[in-house]
Design an enzyme around this catalytic site. Structure first.
Site, PDB file in Angstrom:
ATOM      1  N   GLU A 205      -2.096  12.453  -8.882  1.00  0.00           N
ATOM      2  CA  GLU A 205      -1.902  11.091  -8.392  1.00  0.00           C
ATOM      3  C   GLU A 205      -3.087  10.189  -8.704  1.00  0.00           C
ATOM      4  OE1 GLU A 205       0.456  12.079  -4.643  1.00  0.00           O
ATOM      5  OE2 GLU A 205      -0.682  10.298  -4.084  1.00  0.00           O
TER       6      GLU A 205
ATOM      7  N   HIS B 283       3.914   7.722  -2.994  1.00  0.00           N
ATOM      8  CA  HIS B 283       3.287   8.330  -1.806  1.00  0.00           C
ATOM      9  C   HIS B 283       3.429   7.405  -0.582  1.00  0.00           C
ATOM     10  CE1 HIS B 283       0.043  11.477  -0.616  1.00  0.00           C
ATOM     11  NE2 HIS B 283       0.805  11.163   0.426  1.00  0.00           N
TER      12      HIS B 283
ATOM     13  N   ARG C 178       2.370  17.479  -0.776  1.00  0.00           N
ATOM     14  CA  ARG C 178       1.263  17.257  -1.712  1.00  0.00           C
ATOM     15  C   ARG C 178       1.721  17.652  -3.106  1.00  0.00           C
ATOM     16  NH1 ARG C 178      -0.495  14.404   1.532  1.00  0.00           N
ATOM     17  NH2 ARG C 178      -2.526  14.406   2.573  1.00  0.00           N
TER      18      ARG C 178
HETATM   19  C1  DGY Z   1      -0.766  12.249   5.037  1.00  0.00           C
HETATM   20  O1  DGY Z   1      -1.033  11.649   6.086  1.00  0.00           O
HETATM   21  O2  DGY Z   1      -1.295  13.307   4.754  1.00  0.00           O
HETATM   22  C2  DGY Z   1       0.273  11.661   4.136  1.00  0.00           C
HETATM   23  O3  DGY Z   1       0.333  12.258   2.915  1.00  0.00           O
HETATM   24  C3  DGY Z   1       0.062  10.163   3.959  1.00  0.00           C
HETATM   25  O4  DGY Z   1       0.577   9.567   5.028  1.00  0.00           O
END
Ligand code: DGY
Length: 332
Positions: free
Chosen positions: A268, A287, A239
């Site tokens: 983002e 992402h 993240r």
């Molecule tokens: C998630 O699933 O948390 C990822 O960041 C996206 O696939």
């Protein structure tokens, strides 16, 4: 039979799973992120909400959706949902763990290789018609990966899948910092448990695999960058806010670290303008950690199955708010 709102476009297979159970579905076919006001309007009166990681479902939204019983997030991470608020309101929250582990670990290595061997830059070089001859002193000399030290921050399922690739594929030394010791990682991949400061100072590459929490926010700060090798490369597929992006930009500019490969960003989809300019030492991806066709389909179907079970009043296979589950168990 329940009414479900799906905040974005999904695979046909998801709709099939839900319709087979007789549920009625409303989908935001525009596929844009709905502001809270619009989301509430569309989801009002519905029992189920299927959402994505960039839909913010906080207590204010929940209070305006009194019929809501299940929130099914199509993501393993669920920092976009206020879990405490959901639990207090008796709303089940589910996620999609496991199915994206290997795919995300693959992307970690794609980014690591891309940054270490300067692949995006080399690609641009060719497209600009600059490849005239093979040179010993190639303009795109990178750094080796094999036998180097990889520091993994957060040794959960994805961290371990990365450790497997590092040791079995690249003969790397793996060190890790995590909330607890991981026996499997130590036994199978020879991963060594170290302190965060040791990890920072010893690693040639650092890959982040912690969830975003109050504790992990800005874990990578100016102070952390100062402790890293000036040849180190930071990879983030977890993240964005785990890294202080402004501090990262400064650290790269000042030569405190060599570069970064980032799949996630602090704000983002906005990206720090300086990162965009850093073509020589920063690799960027939008992402896409879990973005293989197979994996995204598995995630979406898993979310649909979680929804089906939750709406039946069963414990969904991937319930996040376990406290809610134990309350239900003791009430039985
Ligand atoms: C998630 O699933 O948390 C990822 O960041 C996206 O696939």
């Amino acid at each position: 039979m329940a009414e479900i709102f799906i905040t974005r476009r999904v695979f046909r297979g998801v709709i099939d799973i839900l319709e087979k159970e007789g549920h009625t579905i409303d989908i935001n076919e525009s596929d844009r992120i709905l502001p809270a006001r619009e989301l509430v309007k569309r989801a009002h009166g519905k029992t189920g909400l299927i959402c994505l990681l960039n839909d913010s479902i906080d207590s204010v939204v929940m209070d305006k959706l009194p019929s809501l019983k299940v929130i099914s997030n199509i993501a393993v991470g669920y920092d976009n949902i206020d879990i405490v608020a959901a639990t207090q309101r008796g709303i089940m929250v589910t996620n999609t763990p496991g199915v994206l582990t290997e795919t995300t670990a693959d992307l970690v290595f794609a980014l690591l290789l891309g940054a270490a061997r300067r692949i995006p830059e080399a690609d641009q070089f060719i497209r600009a018609g600059k490849f005239k001859n093979w040179q010993l002193l190639q303009p795109h000399m990178g750094v080796d990966i094999y036998e180097k030290t990889l520091g993994i921050v957060g040794m959960g399922a994805i961290g371990q899948a990365v450790a497997k690739r590092a040791t079995k594929g690249f003969d790397m030394r793996v060190i890790y910092f995590s909330s607890s010791r991981k026996e499997r990682a130590e036994k199978e991949f020879g991963a060594e448990f170290v302190t965060f400061n040791e990890l920072l100072s010893l690693s040639n590459f650092i890959s982040i695999h912690v969830p975003l929490t109050e504790k992990t926010k800005h874990m990578f700060s100016t102070e952390a960058f100062k402790k890293m090798k000036n040849t180190a490369i930071l990879i983030n597929t977890a993240r964005g806010p785990v890294v202080d992006e402004t501090a990262l930009v400064e650290a790269i500019k000042d030569g405190q670290i060599r570069g970064a490969a980032l799949d996630v960003f602090e704000e983002e989809p906005s990206i720090h303008p300086e990162l965009i300019k850093m073509e020589e030492n920063v690799v960027l991806a939008p992402h896409i950690g879990s973005a293989s066709i197979e994996t995204r389909l598995r995630m979406a179907k898993m979310a649909a199955r979680n929804m089906v079970q939750g709406l039946k009043g069963n414990r969904p296979p991937n319930l996040v708010n376990k406290r809610l589950d134990s309350r239900k168990e003791t009430n039985k």
